[in-house]
Design a protein around this motif. Structure first.
Motif, PDB file in Angstrom:
ATOM      1  N   PHE A  49      -8.254   6.259  11.538  1.00 31.23           N
ATOM      2  CA  PHE A  49      -7.030   7.038  11.716  1.00 31.23           C
ATOM      3  C   PHE A  49      -6.407   7.316  10.355  1.00 31.23           C
ATOM      4  CE2 PHE A  49      -7.594   4.678  15.615  1.00 31.23           C
ATOM      5  CZ  PHE A  49      -7.233   5.557  16.612  1.00 31.23           C
ATOM      6  N   ASP A  50      -5.881   8.514  10.171  1.00 35.70           N
ATOM      7  CA  ASP A  50      -5.161   8.862   8.947  1.00 35.70           C
ATOM      8  C   ASP A  50      -3.693   8.524   9.142  1.00 35.70           C
ATOM      9  OD1 ASP A  50      -3.519  10.584   7.108  1.00 35.70           O
ATOM     10  OD2 ASP A  50      -5.520  11.080   6.380  1.00 35.70           O
ATOM     11  N   LEU A  51      -3.236   7.468   8.492  1.00 39.39           N
ATOM     12  CA  LEU A  51      -1.858   7.016   8.672  1.00 39.39           C
ATOM     13  C   LEU A  51      -0.854   8.051   8.170  1.00 39.39           C
ATOM     14  CD1 LEU A  51      -0.297   4.676   9.843  1.00 39.39           C
ATOM     15  CD2 LEU A  51      -0.467   3.508   7.646  1.00 39.39           C
ATOM     16  N   GLY A  66      -9.287   1.235  11.918  1.00 42.36           N
ATOM     17  CA  GLY A  66      -9.172   1.526  10.497  1.00 42.36           C
ATOM     18  C   GLY A  66      -8.062   2.526  10.225  1.00 42.36           C
ATOM     19  N   LEU A  67      -7.168   2.176   9.331  1.00 48.24           N
ATOM     20  CA  LEU A  67      -6.051   3.050   8.965  1.00 48.24           C
ATOM     21  C   LEU A  67      -6.218   3.484   7.513  1.00 48.24           C
ATOM     22  CD1 LEU A  67      -3.120   0.998  10.537  1.00 48.24           C
ATOM     23  CD2 LEU A  67      -4.317   2.948  11.533  1.00 48.24           C
ATOM     24  N   VAL A  68      -6.349   4.792   7.298  1.00 50.36           N
ATOM     25  CA  VAL A  68      -6.508   5.319   5.945  1.00 50.36           C
ATOM     26  C   VAL A  68      -5.151   5.365   5.267  1.00 50.36           C
ATOM     27  CG1 VAL A  68      -7.210   7.315   4.565  1.00 50.36           C
ATOM     28  CG2 VAL A  68      -8.504   6.703   6.612  1.00 50.36           C
ATOM     29  N   VAL A  69      -5.088   4.767   4.077  1.00 50.91           N
ATOM     30  CA  VAL A  69      -3.873   4.804   3.257  1.00 50.91           C
ATOM     31  C   VAL A  69      -4.236   5.441   1.918  1.00 50.91           C
ATOM     32  CG1 VAL A  69      -2.839   2.810   4.406  1.00 50.91           C
ATOM     33  CG2 VAL A  69      -4.218   2.456   2.350  1.00 50.91           C
ATOM     34  N   PHE A 118       0.841  -1.200   0.000  1.00 49.31           N
ATOM     35  CA  PHE A 118       0.000   0.000   0.000  1.00 49.31           C
ATOM     36  C   PHE A 118       0.873   1.245   0.000  1.00 49.31           C
ATOM     37  CE2 PHE A 118       0.695  -1.159   4.421  1.00 49.31           C
ATOM     38  CZ  PHE A 118       0.941   0.036   5.057  1.00 49.31           C
ATOM     39  N   LEU A 119       0.253   2.370  -0.312  1.00 53.70           N
ATOM     40  CA  LEU A 119       0.947   3.657  -0.336  1.00 53.70           C
ATOM     41  C   LEU A 119       0.422   4.552   0.772  1.00 53.70           C
ATOM     42  CD1 LEU A 119       0.880   4.614  -4.138  1.00 53.70           C
ATOM     43  CD2 LEU A 119       2.777   3.603  -2.879  1.00 53.70           C
TER      44      LEU A 119
END
Length: 199
Positions: A92-94, A137-140, A44-45
């Motif tokens: 969460f915004d990674l 949840g981690l936003v990528v 993932f990025l």
């Protein structure tokens, strides 16, 4: 009676023929068995930085929720909570955690804005990681997909600019000729620094 036996025979022959054709076509499908000298990872990025994480750490990959409820008085990287099939999922915004600063929440929750903002929102995904049965949840920026990584492709080199993610990076593996860091998301979300979402 003879007619019934013949019908059964015809049905069995038809099933055998159908089974043989399915098996012949399945032979051309890609083999999904894991090579013995490899491990399964999700690529993932986060912004432009590629990361790998072990597949077993990811429970599911979701599209960005349309409705995220902000939680007042929290750190910038906690976007809020969303309903995921009846379960409250903290989001969460990674990228905001790794690089600092405020996440571009407005571009996520509003449909108005530039085409580039809508395109970026369309590629964003939420990696759902479970820690002690609690989902997170981690936003990528983009979930590229699953990869089998050869254990022999491990390198000592760790890319620069990993920011706050560096303590959670174990190693790097060569992928398309470039070192890609492996981030342990389970360790990240268990860290009190990350979990201290309240300001």
């Amino acid at each position: 009676m003879a007619r019934t036996n013949r019908s059964r025979t015809d049905l069995h022959a038809l099933i055998r023929d159908l089974d043989a054709r399915c098996r012949a076509r399945a032979a051309g499908l890609p083999d999904d068995t894991k090579p013995s000298d490899s491990w399964a990872a999700v690529l993932f990025l986060v912004r432009a930085q590629p990361f790998l994480t072990p597949l077993e750490q990811i429970a599911e990959v979701l599209e960005m929720p349309r409705d995220i409820t902000r939680v007042p008085g929290t750190r910038p990287w906690l976007l809020g909570v969303a309903n995921n099939r009846g379960i409250l999922l903290p989001i969460f915004d990674l990228g905001a955690f790794i690089e600092g600063g405020k996440p571009p929440l407005q571009g996520r929750v509003q449909e108005s804005g530039s085409d580039r903002r809508r395109e970026t929102r369309g590629r964003e995904r939420v990696l759902v990681v479970r820690q002690d049965e609690l989902p997170c949840g981690l936003v990528v920026s983009e979930a590229i997909g699953m990869r089998y990584i050869k254990r022999g492709d491990q390198v000592a080199e760790v890319p620069e600019g990993l920011g706050a993610s560096k303590p959670y990076v174990d190693a790097s593996f060569l992928l398309d000729g470039a070192p890609v860091p492996v981030v342990r998301l389970g360790r990240l979300i268990a860290d009190p620094l990350f979990n201290a979402a309240m300001v």
